[in-house]
Write a protein that holds these residues in place. Structure first.
Motif, PDB file in Angstrom:
ATOM      1  N   ILE A   3       0.879  -1.170   0.000  1.00  0.00           N
ATOM      2  CA  ILE A   3       0.000   0.000   0.000  1.00  0.00           C
ATOM      3  C   ILE A   3       0.912   1.213   0.000  1.00  0.00           C
ATOM      4  CG2 ILE A   3      -1.727   1.291   1.290  1.00  0.00           C
ATOM      5  CD1 ILE A   3      -2.659  -1.442   2.419  1.00  0.00           C
ATOM      6  N   PHE A   4       0.797   2.032  -1.026  1.00  0.00           N
ATOM      7  CA  PHE A   4       1.687   3.171  -1.169  1.00  0.00           C
ATOM      8  C   PHE A   4       1.337   4.288  -0.210  1.00  0.00           C
ATOM      9  CE2 PHE A   4       2.100   1.189  -5.399  1.00  0.00           C
ATOM     10  CZ  PHE A   4       3.479   1.008  -5.399  1.00  0.00           C
ATOM     11  N   VAL A   5       2.393   4.902   0.343  1.00  0.00           N
ATOM     12  CA  VAL A   5       2.276   6.086   1.170  1.00  0.00           C
ATOM     13  C   VAL A   5       2.416   7.274   0.227  1.00  0.00           C
ATOM     14  CG1 VAL A   5       3.315   7.372   3.070  1.00  0.00           C
ATOM     15  CG2 VAL A   5       3.334   4.872   3.104  1.00  0.00           C
ATOM     16  N   HIS A   6       1.510   8.227   0.320  1.00  0.00           N
ATOM     17  CA  HIS A   6       1.452   9.312  -0.657  1.00  0.00           C
ATOM     18  C   HIS A   6       2.630  10.274  -0.624  1.00  0.00           C
ATOM     19  CE1 HIS A   6      -2.420   8.171  -2.206  1.00  0.00           C
ATOM     20  NE2 HIS A   6      -2.860   8.044  -0.974  1.00  0.00           N
ATOM     21  N   ASP A   7       3.272  10.446   0.520  1.00  0.00           N
ATOM     22  CA  ASP A   7       4.349  11.434   0.600  1.00  0.00           C
ATOM     23  C   ASP A   7       5.741  10.848   0.335  1.00  0.00           C
ATOM     24  OD1 ASP A   7       4.259  10.023   2.967  1.00  0.00           O
ATOM     25  OD2 ASP A   7       4.752  11.744   4.222  1.00  0.00           O
ATOM     26  N   VAL A   8       5.821   9.566  -0.051  1.00  0.00           N
ATOM     27  CA  VAL A   8       7.089   8.925  -0.382  1.00  0.00           C
ATOM     28  C   VAL A   8       7.005   8.466  -1.833  1.00  0.00           C
ATOM     29  CG1 VAL A   8       8.650   7.014   0.176  1.00  0.00           C
ATOM     30  CG2 VAL A   8       7.364   8.143   2.003  1.00  0.00           C
ATOM     31  N   PRO A   9       8.013   8.814  -2.651  1.00  0.00           N
ATOM     32  CA  PRO A   9       7.963   8.393  -4.051  1.00  0.00           C
ATOM     33  C   PRO A   9       7.779   6.879  -4.198  1.00  0.00           C
ATOM     34  CG  PRO A   9       9.741   9.958  -3.708  1.00  0.00           C
ATOM     35  CD  PRO A   9       9.208   9.594  -2.346  1.00  0.00           C
ATOM     36  N   ARG A  10       6.986   6.496  -5.179  1.00  0.00           N
ATOM     37  CA  ARG A  10       6.691   5.067  -5.375  1.00  0.00           C
ATOM     38  C   ARG A  10       7.941   4.242  -5.637  1.00  0.00           C
ATOM     39  NH1 ARG A  10       0.878   3.770  -7.975  1.00  0.00           N
ATOM     40  NH2 ARG A  10      -0.280   4.963  -6.450  1.00  0.00           N
ATOM     41  N   TRP A  11       8.893   4.800  -6.398  1.00  0.00           N
ATOM     42  CA  TRP A  11      10.083   4.007  -6.708  1.00  0.00           C
ATOM     43  C   TRP A  11      10.847   3.657  -5.438  1.00  0.00           C
ATOM     44  CZ3 TRP A  11      15.183   5.123  -5.795  1.00  0.00           C
ATOM     45  CH2 TRP A  11      15.514   6.438  -5.477  1.00  0.00           C
ATOM     46  N   ILE A  12      10.853   4.555  -4.459  1.00  0.00           N
ATOM     47  CA  ILE A  12      11.529   4.288  -3.192  1.00  0.00           C
ATOM     48  C   ILE A  12      10.804   3.173  -2.441  1.00  0.00           C
ATOM     49  CG2 ILE A  12      12.029   5.254  -0.896  1.00  0.00           C
ATOM     50  CD1 ILE A  12      12.660   7.905  -2.305  1.00  0.00           C
ATOM     51  N   GLN A  13       9.484   3.191  -2.463  1.00  0.00           N
ATOM     52  CA  GLN A  13       8.707   2.169  -1.759  1.00  0.00           C
ATOM     53  C   GLN A  13       8.864   0.790  -2.418  1.00  0.00           C
ATOM     54  OE1 GLN A  13       4.746   3.644  -0.307  1.00  0.00           O
ATOM     55  NE2 GLN A  13       5.344   5.444  -1.520  1.00  0.00           N
ATOM     56  N   VAL A  14       8.870   0.757  -3.744  1.00  0.00           N
ATOM     57  CA  VAL A  14       9.039  -0.518  -4.448  1.00  0.00           C
ATOM     58  C   VAL A  14      10.461  -1.037  -4.233  1.00  0.00           C
ATOM     59  CG1 VAL A  14       9.053  -1.655  -6.699  1.00  0.00           C
ATOM     60  CG2 VAL A  14       7.229  -0.024  -6.126  1.00  0.00           C
ATOM     61  N   ALA A  15      11.446  -0.145  -4.301  1.00  0.00           N
ATOM     62  CA  ALA A  15      12.831  -0.560  -4.056  1.00  0.00           C
ATOM     63  C   ALA A  15      12.971  -1.150  -2.657  1.00  0.00           C
ATOM     64  CB  ALA A  15      13.787   0.611  -4.245  1.00  0.00           C
ATOM     65  N   GLU A  16      12.324  -0.552  -1.680  1.00  0.00           N
ATOM     66  CA  GLU A  16      12.384  -1.067  -0.308  1.00  0.00           C
ATOM     67  C   GLU A  16      11.742  -2.453  -0.223  1.00  0.00           C
ATOM     68  OE1 GLU A  16      13.336  -1.595   3.531  1.00  0.00           O
ATOM     69  OE2 GLU A  16      14.102  -0.062   2.183  1.00  0.00           O
ATOM     70  N   GLU A  17      10.647  -2.658  -0.927  1.00  0.00           N
ATOM     71  CA  GLU A  17      10.008  -3.975  -0.941  1.00  0.00           C
ATOM     72  C   GLU A  17      10.940  -5.024  -1.547  1.00  0.00           C
ATOM     73  OE1 GLU A  17       7.357  -7.097  -0.496  1.00  0.00           O
ATOM     74  OE2 GLU A  17       7.371  -5.137   0.485  1.00  0.00           O
ATOM     75  N   LEU A  18      11.624  -4.668  -2.627  1.00  0.00           N
ATOM     76  CA  LEU A  18      12.555  -5.617  -3.240  1.00  0.00           C
ATOM     77  C   LEU A  18      13.754  -5.872  -2.327  1.00  0.00           C
ATOM     78  CD1 LEU A  18      12.497  -4.673  -7.027  1.00  0.00           C
ATOM     79  CD2 LEU A  18      11.170  -6.386  -5.808  1.00  0.00           C
ATOM     80  N   ARG A  19      14.230  -4.842  -1.627  1.00  0.00           N
ATOM     81  CA  ARG A  19      15.311  -5.045  -0.654  1.00  0.00           C
ATOM     82  C   ARG A  19      14.895  -6.049   0.416  1.00  0.00           C
ATOM     83  NH1 ARG A  19      15.214   0.541  -0.614  1.00  0.00           N
ATOM     84  NH2 ARG A  19      16.770   1.414  -2.013  1.00  0.00           N
TER      85      ARG A  19
END
Length: 76
Positions: A3-19
């Motif tokens: 679930i994306f947080v609106h104030d954090v860029p999506r690429w950062i959130q997806v990268a964190e999930e892959l990490r």
């Protein structure tokens, strides 16, 4: 799916999930990570965003890319 947080860029959130997936062994060393198209399908992101995710993980040394074959988890 995250679930994306609106104030954090999506690429950062997806990268964190892959990490996390790399860290917990979901993606073991030497295994292929999702392609840009697969990232788009799973996370609902644009191809440019998926490219940014993979570029960031490559810069961190977590993955490497073989042209024509895909991106793979780096060995420790």
């Amino acid at each position: 799916m995250i679930i994306f947080v609106h104030d954090v860029p999506r690429w950062i959130q997806v990268a964190e999930e892959l990490r996390k997936r790399i860290s917990d062994g979901t993606y073991a060393p030497g295994t292929r990570v999702p392609s840009v198209i697969q990232l788009g399908a799973e996370f609902g992101i644009a191809q440019a965003t998926g490219q940014k995710v993979l570029r960031a993980l490559r810069a961190e040394g977590l993955i490497y890319t073989i042209p024509g074959l895909g991106s793979f988890v780096s060995e420790d």
